[in-house]
Design an enzyme around this catalytic site. Structure first.
Site, mmCIF file in Angstrom:
data_model
loop_
_atom_site.group_PDB
_atom_site.id
_atom_site.type_symbol
_atom_site.label_atom_id
_atom_site.label_comp_id
_atom_site.label_asym_id
_atom_site.label_seq_id
_atom_site.Cartn_x
_atom_site.Cartn_y
_atom_site.Cartn_z
ATOM 1 N N CYS A 128 78.352 44.946 51.777
ATOM 2 C CA CYS A 128 77.134 45.537 51.219
ATOM 3 C C CYS A 128 75.934 45.304 52.133
ATOM 4 O O CYS A 128 74.959 46.027 52.052
ATOM 5 C CB CYS A 128 76.874 44.964 49.837
ATOM 6 S SG CYS A 128 76.938 43.176 49.835
ATOM 7 N N GLU A 165 74.626 43.375 41.458
ATOM 8 C CA GLU A 165 74.665 43.281 42.927
ATOM 9 C C GLU A 165 75.322 44.560 43.397
ATOM 10 O O GLU A 165 76.536 44.719 43.280
ATOM 11 C CB GLU A 165 75.490 42.055 43.363
ATOM 12 C CG GLU A 165 74.878 40.711 43.000
ATOM 13 C CD GLU A 165 73.684 40.354 43.860
ATOM 14 O OE1 GLU A 165 73.442 41.032 44.874
ATOM 15 O OE2 GLU A 165 72.980 39.399 43.505
ATOM 16 N N LYS A 190 86.841 40.475 34.959
ATOM 17 C CA LYS A 190 87.739 41.564 35.371
ATOM 18 C C LYS A 190 87.585 41.761 36.867
ATOM 19 O O LYS A 190 86.534 42.193 37.338
ATOM 20 C CB LYS A 190 87.375 42.871 34.652
ATOM 21 C CG LYS A 190 88.429 43.932 34.861
ATOM 22 C CD LYS A 190 87.911 45.351 34.790
ATOM 23 C CE LYS A 190 87.242 45.787 36.045
ATOM 24 N NZ LYS A 190 88.107 45.825 37.243
ATOM 25 N N PRO A 191 88.637 41.444 37.641
ATOM 26 C CA PRO A 191 88.532 41.638 39.092
ATOM 27 C C PRO A 191 88.825 43.090 39.457
ATOM 28 O O PRO A 191 89.277 43.864 38.610
ATOM 29 C CB PRO A 191 89.652 40.728 39.622
ATOM 30 C CG PRO A 191 90.691 40.767 38.547
ATOM 31 C CD PRO A 191 89.956 40.926 37.235
ATOM 32 N N ALA A 192 88.587 43.427 40.721
ATOM 33 C CA ALA A 192 88.893 44.791 41.174
ATOM 34 C C ALA A 192 90.398 45.016 41.131
ATOM 35 O O ALA A 192 91.183 44.094 41.394
ATOM 36 C CB ALA A 192 88.378 44.986 42.595
ATOM 37 N N GLU A 232 75.742 55.193 51.840
ATOM 38 C CA GLU A 232 76.425 53.978 52.281
ATOM 39 C C GLU A 232 77.770 54.385 52.908
ATOM 40 O O GLU A 232 78.534 55.130 52.297
ATOM 41 C CB GLU A 232 76.662 53.066 51.060
ATOM 42 C CG GLU A 232 77.204 51.708 51.406
ATOM 43 C CD GLU A 232 77.396 50.826 50.157
ATOM 44 O OE1 GLU A 232 77.748 51.342 49.087
ATOM 45 O OE2 GLU A 232 77.205 49.597 50.286
ATOM 46 N N GLY A 257 79.293 45.669 42.647
ATOM 47 C CA GLY A 257 80.045 46.876 42.988
ATOM 48 C C GLY A 257 79.090 47.964 43.435
ATOM 49 O O GLY A 257 77.963 47.686 43.863
ATOM 50 N N SER A 258 79.534 49.213 43.281
ATOM 51 C CA SER A 258 78.719 50.326 43.778
ATOM 52 C C SER A 258 77.520 50.584 42.863
ATOM 53 O O SER A 258 77.558 50.287 41.664
ATOM 54 C CB SER A 258 79.585 51.581 43.842
ATOM 55 O OG SER A 258 80.061 51.886 42.543
HETATM 56 P P1 NAD Z 1 83.107 49.887 42.437
HETATM 57 O O1 NAD Z 1 81.777 50.084 41.817
HETATM 58 O O2 NAD Z 1 84.004 51.052 42.554
HETATM 59 O O3 NAD Z 1 83.944 48.777 41.653
HETATM 60 C C1 NAD Z 1 83.428 47.496 41.411
HETATM 61 C C2 NAD Z 1 84.083 46.933 40.172
HETATM 62 O O4 NAD Z 1 83.729 47.755 39.058
HETATM 63 C C3 NAD Z 1 85.609 46.909 40.226
HETATM 64 O O5 NAD Z 1 86.076 45.758 39.576
HETATM 65 C C4 NAD Z 1 85.981 48.140 39.418
HETATM 66 O O6 NAD Z 1 87.257 48.047 38.828
HETATM 67 C C5 NAD Z 1 84.899 48.111 38.368
HETATM 68 N N1 NAD Z 1 84.667 49.379 37.680
HETATM 69 C C6 NAD Z 1 84.733 50.626 38.167
HETATM 70 N N2 NAD Z 1 84.447 51.514 37.198
HETATM 71 C C7 NAD Z 1 84.202 50.809 36.071
HETATM 72 C C8 NAD Z 1 83.844 51.143 34.735
HETATM 73 N N3 NAD Z 1 83.700 52.409 34.331
HETATM 74 N N4 NAD Z 1 83.653 50.132 33.845
HETATM 75 C C9 NAD Z 1 83.795 48.847 34.224
HETATM 76 N N5 NAD Z 1 84.137 48.473 35.475
HETATM 77 C C10 NAD Z 1 84.321 49.439 36.377
HETATM 78 O O7 NAD Z 1 82.820 49.210 43.849
HETATM 79 P P2 NAD Z 1 83.868 48.739 44.921
HETATM 80 O O8 NAD Z 1 84.362 49.929 45.652
HETATM 81 O O9 NAD Z 1 84.869 47.819 44.326
HETATM 82 O O10 NAD Z 1 82.942 47.846 45.856
HETATM 83 C C11 NAD Z 1 82.180 48.387 46.865
HETATM 84 C C12 NAD Z 1 80.728 48.475 46.447
HETATM 85 O O11 NAD Z 1 80.283 47.184 46.038
HETATM 86 C C13 NAD Z 1 79.834 48.876 47.583
HETATM 87 O O12 NAD Z 1 78.886 49.801 47.141
HETATM 88 C C14 NAD Z 1 79.171 47.558 47.977
HETATM 89 O O13 NAD Z 1 77.933 47.713 48.634
HETATM 90 C C15 NAD Z 1 79.058 46.860 46.677
HETATM 91 N N6 NAD Z 1 78.946 45.405 46.858
HETATM 92 C C16 NAD Z 1 77.742 44.812 46.630
HETATM 93 C C17 NAD Z 1 77.586 43.456 46.831
HETATM 94 C C18 NAD Z 1 76.267 42.789 46.589
HETATM 95 O O14 NAD Z 1 76.245 41.563 46.540
HETATM 96 N N7 NAD Z 1 75.180 43.516 46.425
HETATM 97 C C19 NAD Z 1 78.676 42.702 47.256
HETATM 98 C C20 NAD Z 1 79.899 43.327 47.475
HETATM 99 C C21 NAD Z 1 80.024 44.689 47.260
#
Ligand code: NAD
Length: 474
Positions: free
Chosen positions: A277, A243, A167-169, A378, A221-222
């Site tokens: 990140c 991650e 599932k992508p963003a 962050e 993600g976050s």
């Molecule tokens: P996010 O957590 O909002 O979303 C990430 C993914 O999770 C998206 O695909 C989103 O649709 C999905 N998601 C959100 N809520 C969900 C739920 N309840 N159930 C299942 N999936 C869900 O993060 P973002 O805004 O897309 O990305 C930014 C964050 O990602 C930042 O905190 C960044 O530091 C982190 N990040 C980390 C790395 C790493 O390698 N450590 C790399 C890139 C980004």
């Protein structure tokens, strides 16, 4: 379109995808739902039986083919990424290359999944440990690196013999679709990789997290969402890789060249408009060189041009959404109220047509202290917060004073200071006089609340393997 069981399928509904540089609709994506996800998991389960039995050499060839196709499509993929995610074209090309590198690296690592023969305590006993794929993998990826975050998961999973439902963003489904076209065109058999774009992440997430046929969840993600995913996965004892977010310290010791260090910060801090990140979030500079450092940084930052990433000379793209702009601005306001000084920027950009997009000026703050939100939260935006220090021991303690532990940077010309900082900093990735300590061949991942497990490198494939022990009595 959804990609399920080797077919591009329509969904019941679609959602719009926007260009964050001007707010225009650039396309639509299929809005996957719970039943699509179930079908994809079923297809991945069926395909696992045959994919996991291929030889490592056979799996490797598919990945190698995918790498070649991605390289052929590099320019088109980069342009799409700039349109959909906003990063400047040059940075998008770099990301496509980085993304393709994982396909190549794991095409090679597929052939190096070794086991062990272990000396046994009894004369009549032999121990053999082998490593086998965990099964169907549920993968969830973010928007900020919309191609490489997919290949960093899919390539090692396929190399290990797993099958995937991804599932992508919701902000970047079009890049994901193009990556899956690459995989499909490489001839990867039906059901091995499945794609569910969706505007309802929680619905898809819940199915991936509760379906008994999914054996492993890999999430980028976050930290906030990651904690929920890890908790749900734990209830069903699914393996997890996480991650998550970061809050990187960037330490410039007294003996460092302040000009060189300031150039380094200007490059890594504003990369992807701070939406990385591993972006520095606290810049610690020794007070004796703070002035030269700050002046050099400001000179560099003044030259950064914000705009549409397809235009020549643009190095600052838009932020992802209104909420991101608001968060950045609140952190800057909070810092100013608590005594920080603004050296540059600190406002939304609206001139020259930028008002249609989501632009924030590259910002430099000095006099940042630990009472400020930006010191802890962050930022994920183009703000460089400078903190001065006088004692080396104090700065390592300050740098470690965060619940994040992803990346850290150190500038020094003193070998023992470099080595002791490397050892003492509680972060998974440390750049020593180096602003890009990442590559497909190197393990990437965080300590503390920045994550669990590693992606890339030799370790990256371990996340998709289980160890099986055989005790033989002869
Ligand atoms: P996010 O957590 O909002 O979303 C990430 C993914 O999770 C998206 O695909 C989103 O649709 C999905 N998601 C959100 N809520 C969900 C739920 N309840 N159930 C299942 N999936 C869900 O993060 P973002 O805004 O897309 O990305 C930014 C964050 O990602 C930042 O905190 C960044 O530091 C982190 N990040 C980390 C790395 C790493 O390698 N450590 C790399 C890139 C980004």
């Amino acid at each position: 379109m959804l990609y399920i069981d080797g077919q591009w399928r329509k969904s019941e509904s679609e959602f719009n995808v926007y260009n964050p540089a001007n707010g225009e609709v650039i396309g639509t994506a299929a809005d996957g739902n719970k039943s699509d996800t179930k079908n994809a998991i079923e297809a991945a389960k069926t395909a696992f039986a045959s994919w996991s039995k291929l030889t490592a050499y056979e799996r490797s060839r598919y990945l190698y083919k995918a790498y070649e196709i991605m390289m052929e499509r590099k320019e088109d993929l980069a342009r799409l990424m700039t349109l959909e995610q906003g990063k400047p074209l040059k940075a998008a090309r770099n990301e496509v290359q980085y993304g393709a590198d994982f396909l190549l690296w794991y095409a090679e690592e597929a052939k190096r999944i070794y086991g062990e023969v272990i000396p046994a305590p009894r004369k009549d006993q032999r121990f053999i440990a082998i490593r086998q794929p965990v099964g169907v993998v549920g993968a969830i990826t973010p928007w900020n690196y919309p191609i490489s975050m997919i290949t960093r998961k899919v390539a090692p999973a396929l190399a290990a013999g797993c099958t995937v439902v991804l599932k992508p963003a919701e902000q970047t489904p079009l890049c994901a679709i193009e990556v899956f076209k690459v995989l499909a065109d490489a001839g990867i058999p039906k059901g091995v990789v499945n794609l569910i774009p969706s505007s309802q992440p929680a619905v898809i997430g819940e199915e991936l997290l509760t379906n008994q046929d999914v054996k492993k969840i890999t999430f980028t993600g976050s930290t906030e969402v990651g904690k929920y995913i890890a908790e749900m996965a734990a209830r069903n004892v699914k393996r997890v890789s996480m991650e998550l977010g970061g809050h990187a310290p960037f330490i410039v010791f007294e003996d460092a060249d302040p000009v060189h260090a300031a150039k380094g910060v200007s490059l890594v801090k504003f990369l992807n408009t701070g939406q990385a990140c591993i972006s520095p979030n606290r810049i610690f500079v020794h007070s004796s060189i703070a002035e030269t450092f700050t002046e050099t940084l400001m000179d560099r930052v003044r030259k950064l041009k914000a705009g549409n990433g397809l235009e020549e000379g643009v190095s600052i793209g838009p932020l992802v959404d209104e909420a991101a702009i608001e968060k950045v601005h609140l952190q800057v306001q909070d810092a100013l109220e608590k005594g920080a000084s603004i050296k540059l920027g600190g406002e939304r950009l609206n001139d020259n047509g930028l008002d249609k997009g989501l632009f924030y000026s590259p910002t430099v703050l000095s006099g940042v202290t630990k009472e400020m939100r930006i010191y802890r939260e962050e930022t994920f935006g183009p703000v460089a917060p400078i903190i001065t220090f006088d004692h080396d021991e104090e700065v390592i303690e300050m740098a470690n004073d965060t619940h994040y532990g992803l990346a850290a940077y150190v500038y020094t010309q003193n070998l023992s200071k470099a080595l002791s900082s490397f050892e003492q900093l509680n972060f998974g990735i440390i750049g020593i006089n180096d602003i890009n300590p990442t590559a497909a061949a190197a393990p990437f991942g965080g300590m503390k609340e920045s994550g669990l497990g590693r992606e890339g490198g030799r370790e990256g494939i371990d996340e998709y393997l289980e160890t099986k022990l055989g005790g033989f009595s002869i």
